[in-house]
Structure formats: C-alpha cells, structure tokens
Scaffold this motif. Structure first.
Motif, PDB file in Angstrom:
ATOM      1  N   GLY A  72       0.913  -1.189  -0.185  1.00  0.00           N
ATOM      2  CA  GLY A  72      -0.036  -0.085   0.208  1.00  0.00           C
ATOM      3  C   GLY A  72       0.853   1.379  -0.047  1.00  0.00           C
ATOM      4  N   VAL A  73       0.312   2.383   0.467  1.00  0.00           N
ATOM      5  CA  VAL A  73       0.865   3.819   0.502  1.00  0.00           C
ATOM      6  C   VAL A  73       1.086   4.320   1.713  1.00  0.00           C
ATOM      7  N   LEU A  74       2.139   4.568   2.270  1.00  0.00           N
ATOM      8  CA  LEU A  74       2.603   4.935   3.525  1.00  0.00           C
ATOM      9  C   LEU A  74       2.570   6.726   3.311  1.00  0.00           C
ATOM     10  N   VAL A  75       2.373   7.425   4.540  1.00  0.00           N
ATOM     11  CA  VAL A  75       2.376   8.866   4.807  1.00  0.00           C
ATOM     12  C   VAL A  75       2.900   8.966   5.866  1.00  0.00           C
ATOM     13  N   MET A  76       4.196   9.790   6.139  1.00  0.00           N
ATOM     14  CA  MET A  76       4.905   9.968   7.260  1.00  0.00           C
ATOM     15  C   MET A  76       5.034  11.246   7.546  1.00  0.00           C
ATOM     16  N   ARG A  77       4.603  11.789   8.394  1.00  0.00           N
ATOM     17  CA  ARG A  77       4.330  13.383   8.561  1.00  0.00           C
ATOM     18  C   ARG A  77       4.829  13.864  10.059  1.00  0.00           C
ATOM     19  N   HIS A  78       4.934  15.154  10.135  1.00  0.00           N
ATOM     20  CA  HIS A  78       5.099  15.941  11.528  1.00  0.00           C
ATOM     21  C   HIS A  78       4.132  16.633  11.823  1.00  0.00           C
ATOM     22  N   ALA A  79       3.014  16.330  11.139  1.00  0.00           N
ATOM     23  CA  ALA A  79       1.991  17.471  11.374  1.00  0.00           C
ATOM     24  C   ALA A  79       0.713  16.697  11.216  1.00  0.00           C
ATOM     25  N   SER A  80      -0.318  17.024  11.964  1.00  0.00           N
ATOM     26  CA  SER A  80      -1.745  16.169  11.738  1.00  0.00           C
ATOM     27  C   SER A  80      -2.419  16.560  10.338  1.00  0.00           C
ATOM     28  N   ILE A  81      -3.421  15.862   9.835  1.00  0.00           N
ATOM     29  CA  ILE A  81      -3.990  16.124   8.658  1.00  0.00           C
ATOM     30  C   ILE A  81      -4.314  17.778   8.579  1.00  0.00           C
ATOM     31  N   ARG A  82      -4.263  18.183   7.274  1.00  0.00           N
ATOM     32  CA  ARG A  82      -4.404  19.556   6.915  1.00  0.00           C
ATOM     33  C   ARG A  82      -3.538  20.680   7.750  1.00  0.00           C
ATOM     34  N   LYS A  83      -2.550  20.182   8.136  1.00  0.00           N
ATOM     35  CA  LYS A  83      -1.696  21.263   8.800  1.00  0.00           C
ATOM     36  C   LYS A  83      -0.310  21.069   8.222  1.00  0.00           C
ATOM     37  N   TYR A  84       0.400  22.245   8.227  1.00  0.00           N
ATOM     38  CA  TYR A  84       1.651  22.140   7.658  1.00  0.00           C
ATOM     39  C   TYR A  84       2.857  21.844   8.765  1.00  0.00           C
ATOM     40  N   PRO A  85       3.801  21.095   8.362  1.00  0.00           N
ATOM     41  CA  PRO A  85       4.737  20.669   9.088  1.00  0.00           C
ATOM     42  C   PRO A  85       5.775  21.729   9.663  1.00  0.00           C
ATOM     43  N   PRO A  86       6.296  21.591  10.845  1.00  0.00           N
ATOM     44  CA  PRO A  86       7.372  22.703  11.227  1.00  0.00           C
ATOM     45  C   PRO A  86       8.476  22.856  10.246  1.00  0.00           C
ATOM     46  N   PRO A  87       8.982  23.960  10.578  1.00  0.00           N
ATOM     47  CA  PRO A  87      10.020  24.041   9.586  1.00  0.00           C
ATOM     48  C   PRO A  87      11.205  22.932   9.690  1.00  0.00           C
ATOM     49  N   HIS A  88      12.075  22.637   8.689  1.00  0.00           N
ATOM     50  CA  HIS A  88      12.922  21.842   8.611  1.00  0.00           C
ATOM     51  C   HIS A  88      12.639  20.297   9.014  1.00  0.00           C
ATOM     52  N   LYS A  89      11.313  19.874   8.935  1.00  0.00           N
ATOM     53  CA  LYS A  89      11.125  18.583   9.436  1.00  0.00           C
ATOM     54  C   LYS A  89      10.522  17.841   8.136  1.00  0.00           C
ATOM     55  N   PHE A  90      11.506  16.688   7.820  1.00  0.00           N
ATOM     56  CA  PHE A  90      11.439  16.040   6.623  1.00  0.00           C
ATOM     57  C   PHE A  90      10.113  15.001   6.866  1.00  0.00           C
ATOM     58  N   GLU A  91       9.233  15.103   5.769  1.00  0.00           N
ATOM     59  CA  GLU A  91       8.140  14.150   5.639  1.00  0.00           C
ATOM     60  C   GLU A  91       8.362  13.445   4.318  1.00  0.00           C
ATOM     61  N   HIS A  92       7.380  12.110   4.424  1.00  0.00           N
ATOM     62  CA  HIS A  92       7.706  11.348   3.117  1.00  0.00           C
ATOM     63  C   HIS A  92       6.629  10.524   2.856  1.00  0.00           C
ATOM     64  N   THR A  93       6.224  10.291   1.557  1.00  0.00           N
ATOM     65  CA  THR A  93       5.160   9.430   1.291  1.00  0.00           C
ATOM     66  C   THR A  93       6.114   8.099   0.416  1.00  0.00           C
ATOM     67  N   GLU A  94       5.557   6.985   0.540  1.00  0.00           N
ATOM     68  CA  GLU A  94       6.286   5.919  -0.100  1.00  0.00           C
ATOM     69  C   GLU A  94       5.532   4.689  -0.304  1.00  0.00           C
ATOM     70  N   ILE A  95       5.775   4.006  -1.430  1.00  0.00           N
ATOM     71  CA  ILE A  95       4.871   2.666  -1.477  1.00  0.00           C
ATOM     72  C   ILE A  95       5.795   1.680  -0.559  1.00  0.00           C
ATOM     73  N   TRP A  96       4.824   0.868  -0.025  1.00  0.00           N
ATOM     74  CA  TRP A  96       5.191  -0.309   0.883  1.00  0.00           C
ATOM     75  C   TRP A  96       5.001  -1.300   0.106  1.00  0.00           C
ATOM     76  N   ASP A  97       5.903  -2.430  -0.395  1.00  0.00           N
ATOM     77  CA  ASP A  97       5.795  -3.249  -1.152  1.00  0.00           C
ATOM     78  C   ASP A  97       5.123  -4.628  -0.313  1.00  0.00           C
ATOM     79  N   GLY A  98       4.879  -4.291   0.849  1.00  0.00           N
ATOM     80  CA  GLY A  98       4.528  -5.728   1.534  1.00  0.00           C
ATOM     81  C   GLY A  98       5.520  -6.180   2.488  1.00  0.00           C
TER      82      GLY A  98
END
Length: 187
Positions: A117-143
């Motif tokens: 499936g698809v992963l979303v890894m964030r430093h802020a909750s939905i519809r919120k912008y992340p703090p400055p200089h925090k790396f966020e990522h989305t990635e395919i998880w292949d199982g």
C-alpha cells in the motif's frame, strides 16, 4: 479505512524511482523544475495517475502541477495525505496504539508485513503544515518494506504521524490493531 481501488503492482509500474532511475525519472525532473516541493510526492503522483487514481487540478491547499503528458502532480506530503483521506477515509495513526502508547518502527513493520500500500509519514496532523526543517515522506510499501531501498526507514516510520492505505488486494481495515493485535506492543 477502505483500501485503495488500485493495486500496489499498478502503482509500482508507473512510479518513478529515485534509487533506480529509468525512463520515468525525466517526468519527475520536468514536474519539479522551478517548483519547491517534495520529489516523493511527484513520484507518488506519477504512480497514482498511471494506475488510474487521477490527481485533481487542485489539492486541498493549492493548484497541482503537471507532467509532460498532462497528468497532475502533488508537491507536498500533506496534499497526498488529504487526497487519500478524502478518497478512502482517513487512516489511523500507526505510531499510536489504542492505549496512546507509541509504537516503534519494528512494530509498524510487523503490522504491515505482507500488506502492500501507500505510507504517509508526517510531523503534523492532517491539513496542517509541518514545522520548518522537518522531513516528511510518502512511499510505496511493497508488503515487505519501502519500495525505494535508499531511505532511512526506521527514522521515517518513527515520525509522529504514520498513516497507511492498503492496496485493493488486502481488503477492509477498521484500525491499525485489526491487522494483527498480537504485535501492538512490539517496539
């Protein structure tokens, strides 16, 4: 949450990998030209569009970009998260169990073992912008793990918010502990 109505294999087929650049990578470079944003979102958007998950002309916060073939692209992880949540329902935060205890990367990997499936890894909750200089990522998880093998997997899976949308082959998930309750205390 509902599973996505596409398969991970279909997403992977159209996904432009950074760690194994092929003929798909120029699309990412084209879409990123002169635009600040996160390349992972452009990569994921290419996978979405190719698999039939059409990225709209506007995200929740701004106009989306374009690939050379006219497909649209997101430029930030929050846009990918909101798109998936609006289409399939929001995901529970896999970092937190039903008792509010934080799960470690190992527990999350165990929970997702065998489920693409698809992963979303964030430093802020939905519809919120992340703090400055925090790396966020989305990635395919292949199982078994991240599709791209050059990522700091454990660090990303220990982001404050880790959300997951399974592909259509998995089926309904009512919450993170419904995957396999026996692993909720793993660190």
């Amino acid at each position: 949450m509902n599973p996505m109505d596409v398969s991970a294999d279909s997403l992977i087929n159209y996904y432009a990998r950074r760690d194994k650049k092929d003929g798909k990578w120029p699309d990412v470079e084209f879409a990123m030209r002169g635009v600040p944003g996160t390349p992972c979102c452009v990569q994921m958007s290419r996978g979405f569009c190719g698999a039939g998950l059409i990225v709209p002309s506007r995200s929740w916060s701004r106009a989306t970009g374009k690939f050379p073939n006219g497909w649209r692209t997101f430029y930030s992880v929050d846009e990918v998260e909101v798109f998936l949540a609006e289409k399939y329902g929001d995901s529970d935060n896999l970092r937190t169990d039903e008792n509010g205890k934080q799960r470690g990367a190992g527990a999350i990997k165990s929970m997702l073992n065998g489920i693409p499936g698809v992963l979303v890894m964030r430093h802020a909750s939905i519809r919120k912008y992340p703090p400055p200089h925090k790396f966020e990522h989305t990635e395919i998880w292949d199982g078994q793990g991240f599709l791209q093998k050059d990522m700091a997997v454990d660090s990303l899976l220990e982001s404050p918010y880790v959300k997951f949308w399974p592909d259509k082959t998995y089926g309904w998930i009512s919450g993170p502990d419904s995957i396999d309750p026996s692993i909720s205390d793993l660190a």
